[in-house]
Write an enzyme that holds these catalytic residues in place. Structure first.
Site, PDB file in Angstrom:
ATOM      1  N   ASN A   6     -10.113  -0.768   0.104  1.00 34.40           N
ATOM      2  CA  ASN A   6      -8.657  -0.617   0.099  1.00 34.40           C
ATOM      3  C   ASN A   6      -8.115  -1.105  -1.248  1.00 34.40           C
ATOM      4  O   ASN A   6      -8.169  -2.301  -1.538  1.00 34.40           O
ATOM      5  CB  ASN A   6      -8.086  -1.442   1.264  1.00 34.40           C
ATOM      6  CG  ASN A   6      -6.570  -1.407   1.329  1.00 34.40           C
ATOM      7  OD1 ASN A   6      -5.910  -0.895   0.436  1.00 34.40           O
ATOM      8  ND2 ASN A   6      -6.020  -1.986   2.377  1.00 34.40           N
ATOM      9  N   CYS A  63       0.824  -1.222   0.000  1.00 29.95           N
ATOM     10  CA  CYS A  63       0.000   0.000   0.000  1.00 29.95           C
ATOM     11  C   CYS A  63       0.851   1.263   0.000  1.00 29.95           C
ATOM     12  O   CYS A  63       0.358   2.352  -0.294  1.00 29.95           O
ATOM     13  CB  CYS A  63      -0.949  -0.021   1.187  1.00 29.95           C
ATOM     14  SG  CYS A  63      -1.921  -1.537   1.259  1.00 29.95           S
ATOM     15  N   HIS A  87      -3.821   6.718   3.010  1.00 29.70           N
ATOM     16  CA  HIS A  87      -4.156   5.423   2.428  1.00 29.70           C
ATOM     17  C   HIS A  87      -5.553   5.045   2.908  1.00 29.70           C
ATOM     18  O   HIS A  87      -5.873   5.164   4.096  1.00 29.70           O
ATOM     19  CB  HIS A  87      -3.116   4.397   2.875  1.00 29.70           C
ATOM     20  CG  HIS A  87      -3.450   2.997   2.482  1.00 29.70           C
ATOM     21  ND1 HIS A  87      -3.960   2.678   1.238  1.00 29.70           N
ATOM     22  CD2 HIS A  87      -3.364   1.826   3.178  1.00 29.70           C
ATOM     23  CE1 HIS A  87      -4.164   1.371   1.188  1.00 29.70           C
ATOM     24  NE2 HIS A  87      -3.822   0.840   2.344  1.00 29.70           N
TER      25      HIS A  87
HETATM   26  O1  UT7 Z   1      -3.701  -1.871   4.018  1.00 29.87           O
HETATM   27  C1  UT7 Z   1      -3.195  -2.878   4.816  1.00 29.87           C
HETATM   28  C2  UT7 Z   1      -4.136  -4.078   4.845  1.00 29.87           C
HETATM   29  N1  UT7 Z   1      -5.252  -3.786   5.678  1.00 29.87           N
HETATM   30  C3  UT7 Z   1      -5.421  -4.397   6.843  1.00 29.87           C
HETATM   31  O2  UT7 Z   1      -4.646  -5.225   7.237  1.00 29.87           O
HETATM   32  C4  UT7 Z   1      -6.635  -4.013   7.654  1.00 29.87           C
HETATM   33  C5  UT7 Z   1      -6.301  -3.395   8.989  1.00 29.87           C
HETATM   34  N2  UT7 Z   1      -7.212  -3.879  10.013  1.00 29.87           N
HETATM   35  C6  UT7 Z   1      -8.522  -3.534  10.041  1.00 29.87           C
HETATM   36  O3  UT7 Z   1      -9.008  -2.738   9.257  1.00 29.87           O
HETATM   37  C7  UT7 Z   1      -9.355  -4.146  11.141  1.00 29.87           C
HETATM   38  O4  UT7 Z   1      -8.526  -4.764  12.096  1.00 29.87           O
HETATM   39  C8  UT7 Z   1     -10.388  -5.189  10.598  1.00 29.87           C
HETATM   40  C9  UT7 Z   1     -11.503  -4.483   9.840  1.00 29.87           C
HETATM   41  C10 UT7 Z   1      -9.702  -6.194   9.684  1.00 29.87           C
HETATM   42  C11 UT7 Z   1     -11.022  -5.953  11.754  1.00 29.87           C
HETATM   43  O5  UT7 Z   1     -11.623  -5.040  12.657  1.00 29.87           O
HETATM   44  P1  UT7 Z   1     -11.330  -5.162  14.216  1.00 29.87           P
HETATM   45  O6  UT7 Z   1     -12.173  -4.173  14.874  1.00 29.87           O
HETATM   46  O7  UT7 Z   1      -9.848  -5.062  14.420  1.00 29.87           O
HETATM   47  O8  UT7 Z   1     -11.876  -6.604  14.524  1.00 29.87           O
HETATM   48  P2  UT7 Z   1     -11.087  -7.846  15.177  1.00 29.87           P
HETATM   49  O9  UT7 Z   1     -10.090  -8.394  14.225  1.00 29.87           O
HETATM   50  O10 UT7 Z   1     -10.643  -7.422  16.544  1.00 29.87           O
HETATM   51  O11 UT7 Z   1     -12.275  -8.879  15.315  1.00 29.87           O
HETATM   52  C12 UT7 Z   1     -13.413  -8.634  16.176  1.00 29.87           C
HETATM   53  C13 UT7 Z   1     -14.460  -9.702  15.878  1.00 29.87           C
HETATM   54  C14 UT7 Z   1     -13.881 -11.113  15.796  1.00 29.87           C
HETATM   55  O12 UT7 Z   1     -14.827 -12.000  16.379  1.00 29.87           O
HETATM   56  P3  UT7 Z   1     -14.609 -12.565  17.861  1.00 29.87           P
HETATM   57  O13 UT7 Z   1     -13.281 -13.284  17.825  1.00 29.87           O
HETATM   58  O14 UT7 Z   1     -14.573 -11.340  18.739  1.00 29.87           O
HETATM   59  O15 UT7 Z   1     -15.801 -13.431  18.048  1.00 29.87           O
HETATM   60  C15 UT7 Z   1     -13.815 -11.383  14.328  1.00 29.87           C
HETATM   61  O16 UT7 Z   1     -13.917 -12.755  13.995  1.00 29.87           O
HETATM   62  O17 UT7 Z   1     -15.051  -9.436  14.603  1.00 29.87           O
HETATM   63  C16 UT7 Z   1     -15.029 -10.638  13.828  1.00 29.87           C
HETATM   64  N3  UT7 Z   1     -14.972 -10.287  12.423  1.00 29.87           N
HETATM   65  C17 UT7 Z   1     -16.076 -10.122  11.676  1.00 29.87           C
HETATM   66  N4  UT7 Z   1     -17.387 -10.200  11.971  1.00 29.87           N
HETATM   67  C18 UT7 Z   1     -18.259  -9.958  10.979  1.00 29.87           C
HETATM   68  C19 UT7 Z   1     -13.879 -10.088  11.650  1.00 29.87           C
HETATM   69  N5  UT7 Z   1     -14.252  -9.788  10.397  1.00 29.87           N
HETATM   70  C20 UT7 Z   1     -15.617  -9.809  10.384  1.00 29.87           C
HETATM   71  C21 UT7 Z   1     -16.579  -9.579   9.378  1.00 29.87           C
HETATM   72  N6  UT7 Z   1     -17.897  -9.667   9.735  1.00 29.87           N
HETATM   73  N7  UT7 Z   1     -16.257  -9.270   8.108  1.00 29.87           N
END
Ligand code: UT7
Length: 333
Positions: free
Chosen positions: A290, A118, A260
């Protein structure tokens, strides 16, 4: 030694695939355990574009480059250099930049790709700027082009909802005014955190003699929560460094911030910590998700075309991604 030149931003362009994929498609068509509400509230993304059959980084990048050339009022034959940032090249060889060179009908100029995920567009911008500063090129085309949706695992809700396809491009031109255009660029990497974002290679590495074969990585993998933390802290740091870089202007001299486009919550957290005014920030991730190396040049082109910024404004570009890499640039348009 001949005199160093300034690097003016002479034109911009972008190209987004026509196919719009709203959040509901992940639940309705792919039966993914997610929801429009979760995606919107946790990322800010409402829709993204998916490349259709025949659309590639090279075709999208060429279309973006053509628009940038039009806005620069330059024929393709005047371009002296093409640098294309992509982690989703059409082929490992030839480079996507070479395919763009052929498609545009450029002369036999240097054309090559840069891989910094990115941050790739700002890495490419830095390289092209140095060709221009030293007089090695008069006009350069810098492209960010990606089709990351081709590497998505549509059973992985953590990653597949985040990405979209597209391309953005700029034309840079040498100018005798040293401080015009591209003022500063900062580039960083930390390969010790390589596992946080990985995009598969089409080439399987040779195992060491006697070593067991490794399973091949087929899809993009991210450790979202870790990347989130990294992105917020680096974005804060890059905004603070911008204040150092444009001492004579101060942060209030930055008219527009183009980050970004990855997650609205990352942007909000960095703005809150630095006190940078949200009304000066360009966001289009709600419509495109993204798009990796294409995200910053697409947002820059859109901001110029919609009047969010105008010639004479000073913009701060900030990017972070796989590598890990992070980068920023200050440009007076
Ligand atoms: O440009 C570089 C590449 N981009 C990235 O790497 C993205 C950067 N990270 C992010 O934008 C965020 O971390 C995410 C959007 C990927 C995830 O959001 P978060 O608030 O950090 O969620 P989390 O990973 O802490 O997950 C919270 C919960 C989990 O469930 P449990 O374990 O609490 O039951 C996940 O399994 O949300 C769940 N989850 C979802 N639920 C519904 C993760 N993705 C989804 C989804 N729909 N699409």
């Amino acid at each position: 030694m001949s005199q160093m030149l300034g690097v003016a931003l002479r034109g911009t362009g972008s190209c987004l695939p026509a196919r719009v994929v709203p959040n509901d498609e992940f639940t309705d068509a792919l039966n993914l355990d997610t929801s429009d509400e979760w995606i919107r509230s946790r990322t800010g993304i409402r829709a993204r574009r998916f490349a259709s059959l025949g659309e590639t980084s090279a075709t999208l990048g060429s279309a973006a480059a053509r628009t940038a050339l039009e806005s620069a009022s330059l024929p393709a034959t005047d371009i002296d250099l093409i640098v294309c940032a992509t982690v989703t090249p059409d082929l490992m060889c030839p480079s996507t930049a070479a395919l763009i060179q052929a498609s545009l009908g450029c002369r036999h100029i240097p054309a090559f790709d840069v891989s910094a995920a990115c941050s790739g567009f700002l890495y490419a911008l830095s390289i092209a700027s140095q060709f221009i500063r030293t007089g090695s090129a008069k006009h350069a085309l810098v492209v960010g082009a990606e089709v990351l949706t081709r590497a998505l695992d549509f059973t992985d809700r953590n990653s597949c909802i985040l990405f979209g396809d597209g391309a953005g491009a700029v034309v840079l031109t040498g100018t005798p005014v040293l401080n015009a255009g591209v003022r500063t660029i900062r580039l960083y990497s930390d390969g010790t955190r390589q596992e946080l974002i990985q995009v598969p290679s089409k080439v399987t590495p040779n195992p060491a003699p006697g070593a067991p074969l490794q399973p091949r990585l087929e899809f993009i993998r991210i450790v979202g929560r870790e990347v989130f933390r990294f992105a917020v802290s680096r974005m804060i740091e890059l905004i603070e460094l911008a204040e150092v870089d444009c001492r004579e202007l101060g942060l209030s001299g930055i008219d527009v911030l183009i980050p970004h486009q990855v997650n609205q919550r990352i942007i909000d957290a960095a703005l809150e910590s630095t006190g940078f005014p949200p009304e000066k920030v360009v966001v289009n991730l709600d419509r495109y998700g993204n798009t990796s190396a294409a995200s910053v040049p697409i947002a820059l082109d859109e901001a110029l075309r919609t009047g969010r910024c105008k010639p004479g404004d000073t913009v701060l570009l900030v990017a972070f991604g796989g590598g890990l890499t992070w980068s920023s640039a200050i440009i007076t348009l």
